[in-house]
Write a protein that holds these residues in place. Sequence first.
Motif, PDB file in Angstrom:
ATOM      1  N   ALA A 142      52.460  15.275  10.144  1.00 56.40           N
ATOM      2  CA  ALA A 142      51.631  14.151  10.581  1.00 56.40           C
ATOM      3  C   ALA A 142      52.205  12.830  10.080  1.00 56.40           C
ATOM      4  O   ALA A 142      52.283  11.846  10.821  1.00 56.40           O
ATOM      5  CB  ALA A 142      50.202  14.327  10.080  1.00 56.40           C
ATOM      6  N   ALA A 143      52.620  12.847   8.800  1.00 55.91           N
ATOM      7  CA  ALA A 143      53.180  11.612   8.224  1.00 55.91           C
ATOM      8  C   ALA A 143      54.441  11.208   8.974  1.00 55.91           C
ATOM      9  O   ALA A 143      54.651  10.027   9.274  1.00 55.91           O
ATOM     10  CB  ALA A 143      53.470  11.822   6.743  1.00 55.91           C
ATOM     11  N   GLY A 144      55.252  12.205   9.309  1.00 56.10           N
ATOM     12  CA  GLY A 144      56.469  11.923  10.065  1.00 56.10           C
ATOM     13  C   GLY A 144      56.139  11.321  11.420  1.00 56.10           C
ATOM     14  O   GLY A 144      56.753  10.342  11.864  1.00 56.10           O
ATOM     15  N   PHE A 145      55.135  11.888  12.070  1.00 55.12           N
ATOM     16  CA  PHE A 145      54.720  11.403  13.380  1.00 55.12           C
ATOM     17  C   PHE A 145      54.249   9.956  13.273  1.00 55.12           C
ATOM     18  O   PHE A 145      54.590   9.107  14.098  1.00 55.12           O
ATOM     19  CB  PHE A 145      53.597  12.303  13.897  1.00 55.12           C
ATOM     20  N   LYS A 146      53.468   9.701  12.232  1.00 58.21           N
ATOM     21  CA  LYS A 146      52.940   8.347  12.061  1.00 58.21           C
ATOM     22  C   LYS A 146      54.068   7.342  11.794  1.00 58.21           C
ATOM     23  O   LYS A 146      54.082   6.240  12.351  1.00 58.21           O
ATOM     24  CB  LYS A 146      51.942   8.327  10.897  1.00 58.21           C
ATOM     25  N   GLY A 147      55.022   7.759  10.938  1.00 60.73           N
ATOM     26  CA  GLY A 147      56.153   6.877  10.625  1.00 60.73           C
ATOM     27  C   GLY A 147      56.938   6.519  11.880  1.00 60.73           C
ATOM     28  O   GLY A 147      57.249   5.352  12.131  1.00 60.73           O
ATOM     29  N   LYS A 148      57.198   7.558  12.682  1.00 58.53           N
ATOM     30  CA  LYS A 148      57.947   7.314  13.922  1.00 58.53           C
ATOM     31  C   LYS A 148      57.148   6.425  14.872  1.00 58.53           C
ATOM     32  O   LYS A 148      57.706   5.590  15.581  1.00 58.53           O
ATOM     33  CB  LYS A 148      58.285   8.642  14.590  1.00 58.53           C
ATOM     34  N   TYR A 149      55.852   6.653  14.852  1.00 55.73           N
ATOM     35  CA  TYR A 149      54.988   5.839  15.704  1.00 55.73           C
ATOM     36  C   TYR A 149      55.126   4.362  15.350  1.00 55.73           C
ATOM     37  O   TYR A 149      55.319   3.499  16.209  1.00 55.73           O
ATOM     38  CB  TYR A 149      53.519   6.270  15.544  1.00 55.73           C
ATOM     39  N   LEU A 150      55.029   4.077  14.061  1.00 57.90           N
ATOM     40  CA  LEU A 150      55.078   2.671  13.648  1.00 57.90           C
ATOM     41  C   LEU A 150      56.454   2.052  13.889  1.00 57.90           C
ATOM     42  O   LEU A 150      56.566   0.848  14.120  1.00 57.90           O
ATOM     43  CB  LEU A 150      54.658   2.537  12.179  1.00 57.90           C
ATOM     44  N   ASN A 151      57.496   2.912  13.857  1.00 52.93           N
ATOM     45  CA  ASN A 151      58.815   2.407  14.232  1.00 52.93           C
ATOM     46  C   ASN A 151      58.894   2.090  15.715  1.00 52.93           C
ATOM     47  O   ASN A 151      59.479   1.097  16.124  1.00 52.93           O
ATOM     48  CB  ASN A 151      59.896   3.434  13.880  1.00 52.93           C
ATOM     49  N   ALA A 152      58.283   2.997  16.499  1.00 54.90           N
ATOM     50  CA  ALA A 152      58.349   2.824  17.955  1.00 54.90           C
ATOM     51  C   ALA A 152      57.492   1.653  18.422  1.00 54.90           C
ATOM     52  O   ALA A 152      57.760   1.023  19.429  1.00 54.90           O
ATOM     53  CB  ALA A 152      57.906   4.110  18.648  1.00 54.90           C
ATOM     54  N   THR A 188      47.339  10.646  17.947  1.00 51.77           N
ATOM     55  CA  THR A 188      47.916   9.565  17.148  1.00 51.77           C
ATOM     56  C   THR A 188      47.357   8.209  17.585  1.00 51.77           C
ATOM     57  O   THR A 188      47.044   7.360  16.748  1.00 51.77           O
ATOM     58  CB  THR A 188      49.451   9.563  17.282  1.00 51.77           C
ATOM     59  N   ASN A 189      47.240   8.029  18.877  1.00 48.98           N
ATOM     60  CA  ASN A 189      46.665   6.759  19.359  1.00 48.98           C
ATOM     61  C   ASN A 189      45.267   6.544  18.782  1.00 48.98           C
ATOM     62  O   ASN A 189      44.949   5.462  18.288  1.00 48.98           O
ATOM     63  CB  ASN A 189      46.592   6.753  20.888  1.00 48.98           C
ATOM     64  N   PHE A 190      44.442   7.579  18.858  1.00 54.41           N
ATOM     65  CA  PHE A 190      43.088   7.442  18.312  1.00 54.41           C
ATOM     66  C   PHE A 190      43.123   7.200  16.816  1.00 54.41           C
ATOM     67  O   PHE A 190      42.414   6.364  16.278  1.00 54.41           O
ATOM     68  CB  PHE A 190      42.246   8.676  18.629  1.00 54.41           C
ATOM     69  N   ALA A 191      44.011   7.939  16.143  1.00 52.86           N
ATOM     70  CA  ALA A 191      44.107   7.796  14.694  1.00 52.86           C
ATOM     71  C   ALA A 191      44.487   6.368  14.313  1.00 52.86           C
ATOM     72  O   ALA A 191      44.020   5.839  13.309  1.00 52.86           O
ATOM     73  CB  ALA A 191      45.123   8.789  14.148  1.00 52.86           C
ATOM     74  N   LYS A 236      44.121  12.803   6.971  1.00 53.14           N
ATOM     75  CA  LYS A 236      43.134  12.841   8.034  1.00 53.14           C
ATOM     76  C   LYS A 236      43.829  12.977   9.395  1.00 53.14           C
ATOM     77  O   LYS A 236      43.334  13.661  10.281  1.00 53.14           O
ATOM     78  CB  LYS A 236      42.275  11.572   7.998  1.00 53.14           C
ATOM     79  N   LEU A 237      44.955  12.305   9.518  1.00 59.43           N
ATOM     80  CA  LEU A 237      45.718  12.403  10.767  1.00 59.43           C
ATOM     81  C   LEU A 237      46.127  13.846  11.031  1.00 59.43           C
ATOM     82  O   LEU A 237      46.027  14.343  12.152  1.00 59.43           O
ATOM     83  CB  LEU A 237      46.954  11.502  10.695  1.00 59.43           C
ATOM     84  N   ALA A 238      46.568  14.528   9.971  1.00 61.81           N
ATOM     85  CA  ALA A 238      47.006  15.919  10.110  1.00 61.81           C
ATOM     86  C   ALA A 238      45.863  16.798  10.612  1.00 61.81           C
ATOM     87  O   ALA A 238      46.012  17.583  11.544  1.00 61.81           O
ATOM     88  CB  ALA A 238      47.525  16.440   8.772  1.00 61.81           C
TER      89      ALA A 238
END
Length: 588
Positions: free
Chosen positions: A450-460, A420-423, A432-434
């Motif tokens: 992947a979308a869920g992971f990204k969403g949580k990432y941007l929240n965090a 995720t960091n690289f993405a 592409k993230l997936a």
Amino acid sequence: MYYNIKTSDELTHVQQILINSSKIAYDTETTGLKWYRSKVFLHSFSNGEDNFVIRVANFNKSVLENFLRSILEDKNKLIIGQNIKFDRHHLRHTHGIEILGQICDTMLMSHLMDENTTTSLKPRCKAVLGIAMDEKEAVDGWLKENIGANKEKWDFSLVPEHIMDPYAGNDPWLCIKLYDHYLPSIEKHFRQLYETDMKVFDILYKMEKNGLPVDLPYLKSFQAILEERIEKNKKENIFFNFGAEFDVDSPMEVAEVLYKKMKFPVPKLTDKGVNSTDDEALGQIDHPVPKGIQQHRSMSKLLTTYVISLQEQAVNGLVHPDYSLTRTRTGRLSCSDPNAQNLAKNDELRRAFTVDPGEEMWFWDQSQIEMVGFAMYSKDSKMINAIKTGVDLHAMTAAEVLNKPVDQITKEERAMGKGTNFAMIYGVGKAKLARYLSEYVGRKIEDTEAAGFKGKYLNAFPMVYAFQRQVMSVIQMYREPWGHFVKNKFGRVRRIESQKAYTGVNHLIQGWAADMMKAAMVKIEEKFHPKWVQNIHDAIRLDLPVNTTVEIARDIGKLLTDFPEVELPIKYTMERSQTNWAEVKEVR
DNA sequence: GGATCCCGTTACGTC
DNA sequence: GACGTAACGGGATCCA
């Protein structure tokens, strides 16, 4: 207007003119593009008014070389070239002469002024000066008509003088015109960047000249071993289990075999909607045939792209890569013939890269430099703290996203954090993230996960989200003098079409990291004048005498990472080997 | 009609 | 995201 210089008297006359010109452009015409296999057959000069074509064959060797030295070794003279690294190599290889004057390069200027179009001299002159030169067309035309006759041992020196010389005479003149045109803008907008790039250009020249030592007997034996493995794999794993032979290198035939004849369901399509046979697709099918094809692919990549090609390119046990400062939009270096920046991470291959007796190869790399840039640009406090306190960034990312303590993060979760960091640095979307995460984690990850992971990432990491939005909006705004663009902290500009604003984040991080490395290389050169051997983006290889102390190596590491203006600690790792690349050991 | 060249596509190596 | 290289395959071109 050009003059073809044929007699000693004329040469003396030209010499006087050029000695009295403080600024000249210089170009060579050679029998090939690879300096280590070619010779210069023509030198051309311009002082902006008169242009001189000097054919090597018309002069006594020492007369010509004395002439060249009197001009090119003049330390007070400004010598302008278009990709002059090329001419320097050829000049040295043919005549043993180095340019000692102050060097400027129009290709580097062109790239700073516009990284999105060709840096080739004539198209650029046409675009920005409105000067169209069509002398090259006559050369191309003649080549086209005559190349069929003896294409085997062809080279530029065979083109008749009345066709070649007008073309050769123009080049330095165009070069000096382009230089005059660009200089004020370079001075105004890119003075520091241009200065650094020119210094890196000089380091790259040395790096290419030094070359990389390769163990040819080893490569030869490795080739035989690989060829045997490939045959055996084809026979025993692929053809035997399928029941017939086919061209394993043909994606079309592979698709035919897997999806039509063996009737496996199609795991994915290519961008063009064709049944995909890439590694990911093959990985979805549990059968010895696709497994065998995967193995075949990686083995033949190794064989053709690396093992065979390295042997073909080596001269006296050295390969001399061609580095470029002008082939990337971001300001990174690129490398070809061979590409020393993507040599496979494979011990059997890396064993082939050896070191000269009496020397030891040293590698330094800037640890997680792009993550440091990401933290610096986004100003995210969690990331900044993690970097300052030395916390594992990828584990931290996973912990933040999954909302659990860092010490409970599993291996797979950390891999997802890393991916995720690289993405985020790459600026990829969820599809592409997936795919990307699947590769990292080693299992199929769906788009939704992947979308869920990204969403949580941007929240965090709310600052990362804000940073992305800010970059996008800066690009969307149309501004002078470059249109839609972003500029990194070194002042490097990337002009981006507004629809592609999402690439702006990547440009800032990747380009900043590249400029960090360039700045470090310049400092290292100025302090140590080491033997440069290789650059791999965030890593360098220098070959140093075996008695070099670890303290000196650490001093070099410090130069690579000591940037007070970054306000974040940058770390480096160091490796060395006295035998070959596969044997490097970390030095602590 | 057959050999050759060019270019887009697919795939894969690195950071 | 940024690259460079190799191979295939279809279409264009050249040549006899």
